[in-house]
Write a protein that holds these residues in place. Structure first.
Motif: not given
Length: 156
Positions: A61-73, A96-109
């Motif tokens: 659920p947190v990754v899905i929420e971050n995906w929404g933020y990335i789409k807005d950016a 613009c997709v992979y770098v923020p998703m990988l960074m946020s996934a690392s921080n979230i975990s």
């Protein structure tokens, strides 16, 4: 030709994957993590399985929420987070997709692991839960229905 092979392979892949995705969505949307951990502990499932499973259920659920933020950016930068945007600007869209998703996934975990340990997930004592956890007739019926669909997907 090649297009037909791709279409057939995609349909077969989706047919095999669909029941699992449905079960995962149902599990995430209807089950609280603490209740699931209590139920798995009551079933004597080893902690080496329960703990990663609990962290994973909080992760999606947190990754899905971050995906929404990335789409807005991306929209603010004039990029479309769609297949058309990927085709027009492949390198920039992937960056613009992979770098923020990988960074946020690392921080979230890391955050979820710390939060789970803080809440006492590694406590060796039996867990307590205020909700009455039992496996009833409806649960058995739904389990049999899912197994029938899964077996039908494998056999066909």
């Amino acid at each position: 030709g090649e297009i037909q092979i791709v279409i057939v392979a995609s349909v077969l892949f989706l047919r095999k994957l669909f029941p699992t995705v449905m079960l995962g969505y149902l599990l995430i949307s209807t089950t609280k993590v603490n209740e699931l951990v209590s139920a798995l502990s009551k079933m004597r499932v080893p902690r080496s399985i329960v703990i990663p499973f609990a962290v994973t259920l909080r992760f999606f659920p947190v990754v899905i929420e971050n995906w929404g933020y990335i789409k807005d950016a991306m929209r603010l930068r004039g990029l479309s987070p769609s297949l058309a945007g990927l085709i027009r600007y492949p390198a920039r869209t992937l960056e613009c997709v992979y770098v923020p998703m990988l960074m946020s996934a690392s921080n979230i975990s890391d955050d979820l692991s710390r939060a789970s340990v803080t809440r006492g997930i590694e406590n060796p004592r039996d867990r307590s839960c205020l909700v009455d956890l039992s496996f009833g007739a409806w649960d058995a019926l739904w389990t049999l229905a899912f197994l029938a669909v899964a077996v039908a997907g494998i056999v066909m």
